[in-house]
Design a protein around this motif. Structure first.
Motif, short mmCIF file in Angstrom:
data_model
loop_
_atom_site.label_atom_id
_atom_site.label_comp_id
_atom_site.label_asym_id
_atom_site.label_seq_id
_atom_site.Cartn_x
_atom_site.Cartn_y
_atom_site.Cartn_z
N TRP A 231 25.72 38.89 9.25
CA TRP A 231 26.74 38.70 10.28
C TRP A 231 26.88 40.02 11.04
O TRP A 231 27.38 41.00 10.50
CB TRP A 231 28.07 38.30 9.66
CG TRP A 231 29.09 37.89 10.68
CD1 TRP A 231 30.10 38.64 11.20
CD2 TRP A 231 29.19 36.61 11.31
NE1 TRP A 231 30.82 37.93 12.12
CE2 TRP A 231 30.28 36.66 12.21
CE3 TRP A 231 28.45 35.42 11.22
CZ2 TRP A 231 30.65 35.59 13.00
CZ3 TRP A 231 28.83 34.34 12.00
CH2 TRP A 231 29.93 34.43 12.88
N SER B 115 34.47 30.78 12.33
CA SER B 115 33.87 31.52 11.21
C SER B 115 33.64 32.99 11.55
O SER B 115 33.33 33.34 12.69
CB SER B 115 32.54 30.89 10.83
OG SER B 115 32.71 29.57 10.37
N GLY B 116 33.79 33.83 10.54
CA GLY B 116 33.58 35.26 10.72
C GLY B 116 34.04 36.02 9.49
O GLY B 116 34.30 35.44 8.43
N LEU C 132 32.44 36.87 4.59
CA LEU C 132 32.06 35.95 5.66
C LEU C 132 32.50 34.56 5.25
O LEU C 132 32.10 34.07 4.19
CB LEU C 132 30.56 35.99 5.91
CG LEU C 132 30.01 35.00 6.94
CD1 LEU C 132 30.66 35.22 8.31
CD2 LEU C 132 28.49 35.12 7.05
N ARG D 295 30.82 33.15 19.00
CA ARG D 295 29.49 33.58 18.57
C ARG D 295 28.68 32.35 18.17
O ARG D 295 28.44 32.08 17.00
CB ARG D 295 29.60 34.53 17.38
CG ARG D 295 30.73 35.55 17.47
CD ARG D 295 30.43 36.63 18.49
NE ARG D 295 31.42 37.70 18.45
CZ ARG D 295 31.43 38.74 19.27
NH1 ARG D 295 30.50 38.85 20.19
NH2 ARG D 295 32.37 39.67 19.17
N ASP E 101 25.43 32.81 15.90
CA ASP E 101 25.72 33.32 14.56
C ASP E 101 26.46 32.29 13.72
O ASP E 101 26.17 32.12 12.53
CB ASP E 101 26.54 34.60 14.66
CG ASP E 101 25.76 35.73 15.31
OD1 ASP E 101 24.60 35.96 14.92
OD2 ASP E 101 26.30 36.37 16.23
N VAL E 102 27.41 31.58 14.34
CA VAL E 102 28.13 30.54 13.60
C VAL E 102 27.17 29.42 13.21
O VAL E 102 27.25 28.89 12.09
CB VAL E 102 29.30 29.99 14.45
CG1 VAL E 102 29.93 28.76 13.78
CG2 VAL E 102 30.36 31.06 14.65
N HIS F 189 28.77 41.14 13.30
CA HIS F 189 30.05 41.48 13.91
C HIS F 189 31.03 41.93 12.83
O HIS F 189 30.96 41.50 11.69
CB HIS F 189 30.63 40.28 14.67
CG HIS F 189 29.63 39.59 15.53
ND1 HIS F 189 29.17 40.12 16.72
CD2 HIS F 189 28.97 38.41 15.36
CE1 HIS F 189 28.28 39.30 17.25
NE2 HIS F 189 28.14 38.26 16.45
N LYS G 24 37.38 30.67 7.74
CA LYS G 24 38.59 31.23 8.35
C LYS G 24 39.64 30.20 8.78
O LYS G 24 40.73 30.59 9.23
CB LYS G 24 38.26 32.12 9.56
CG LYS G 24 37.51 33.38 9.22
CD LYS G 24 37.20 34.22 10.44
CE LYS G 24 38.45 34.77 11.10
NZ LYS G 24 38.11 35.70 12.20
N SER H 5 35.20 42.72 11.50
CA SER H 5 36.38 41.87 11.27
C SER H 5 37.58 42.33 12.07
O SER H 5 38.72 42.03 11.72
CB SER H 5 36.73 41.85 9.78
OG SER H 5 37.00 43.18 9.33
#
Length: 307
Positions: A115, A196-197, A171, A49, A52-53, A117, A174, A119
């Motif tokens: 975010w 990241s997420g 968020l 992504r 978004d990242v 999206h 990770k 998980s």
């Protein structure tokens, strides 16, 4: 890659070896030095992504998180301003460094960044018997070790699939591991944000604290360093989730998937144009085949670190 916007090069772009998923280069221009990461688009384990990242990185950088300045993100490459620093040694970090990492995580989790999206994670792989057979048939140097651990790898997959994750989900980066950190004037610099997420908080804290509290393998785990990460998190305004195996399920599941991904690259037997070198994939497989069963066997001992 069109890098002309970064200025006029003052020398050739130089490969920086050691990446576990992508390939990194240093580019020096009349506008400064840049880290150019060529993304592996051949066999990624999940969609990247990029936009978004990049938004998340920009918010973290603006909030003062110690990290390289994000310059641009596209479908093929990421660009950050180059940061000089020392790599972490393969040993428990100093207590002050661990404490500051905890504070950084608390500040990161407090950012208000949208975010879009969820998980959701892929189901843990269960094709270990077939992979062991293929490894044996193709004469892989780690085939016998993998074959002897098939039952353990299936048990690990069951653990990852059934372990309850109490939340909250945050968020976050990770992947705050020693290989994604630098030391600059004794303090941390956080690298490599592309994973990241959203993630269960316990999984983020357990993975980070354990990786910073140990040396090679699991024979030298320093409980005081583990707790220093958690103390820093609380000092930074974070609240700890309840203790339990969920603190380590993300680390176990991530390593399981990473090992399988590298096994498939080794079974292909060719040097891919992107991603880690074949020799590094073989080393990653050996580490996983030997290290994952040990980590799994020590879960009760590790749970005691958070009680």
């Amino acid at each position: 890659m069109d890098l002309s916007r970064l200025g006029t090069p003052t020398g050739p772009m130089i490969r920086v070896h050691g990446g576990f998923a992508n390939r990194m280069y240093r580019l020096d221009t009349d506008q400064g030095s840049f880290a150019v990461k060529e993304l592996n688009l051949v066999d990624r384990r999940w969609p990247y992504r990029a936009g978004d990242v990049f938004r998340f990185e920009r918010a973290a950088f603006a909030a003062g998180i110690p990290m390289p300045e994000p310059i641009s993100a596209g479908p093929h490459a990421l660009v950050h301003r180059w940061v000089d620093g020392e790599k972490l040694p393969e040993a428990p970090v100093p207590p002050a460094y661990a404490f500051e990492i905890g504070e950084i995580l608390a500040r990161l989790h407090a950012l208000d960044v949208a975010w879009p999206h969820g998980s959701a994670e892929d189901p843990p792989p269960r094709d270990w018997p077939e992979l062991a057979e293929r490894a044996t048939a193709t004469g892989q140097p780690w085939a016998a070790e993998l074959a002897s651990q098939v039952g353990t790898f299936l048990a690990i997959a069951d653990f990852v699939d059934t372990c309850e994750r109490p939340g909250p989900v945050v968020l976050t980066h990770k992947d705050i591991q020693p290989w994604n950190l630098l030391v600059r004037r004794g303090r941390p610099v956080v690298l490599d944000w592309e994973l990241s997420g959203m993630l269960d908080l316990a999984g983020e804290l357990g993975s980070t604290a354990l990786s910073l509290a140990k040396g090679p393998g699991f024979d030298d785990i320093r409980p005081a360093i583990f707790r220093a990460v958690l103390d820093g998190y609380v000092a930074g305004g974070g609240a700890l989730p309840p203790p339990g195996p969920s603190w380590f399920v993300f680390m176990v599941g991530g390593w399981l998937g990473h090992t399988r991904w590298n096994i498939l690259r080794c079974l292909a037997g060719v040097e891919a144009g992107t991603g880690p070198d074949l020799a590094l994939s073989h080393a990653s497989v050996r580490d996983g085949v030997r290290g994952l069963p040990e980590l799994f066997g020590r879960l009760p001992e590790l749970e005691a670190l958070v009680r």
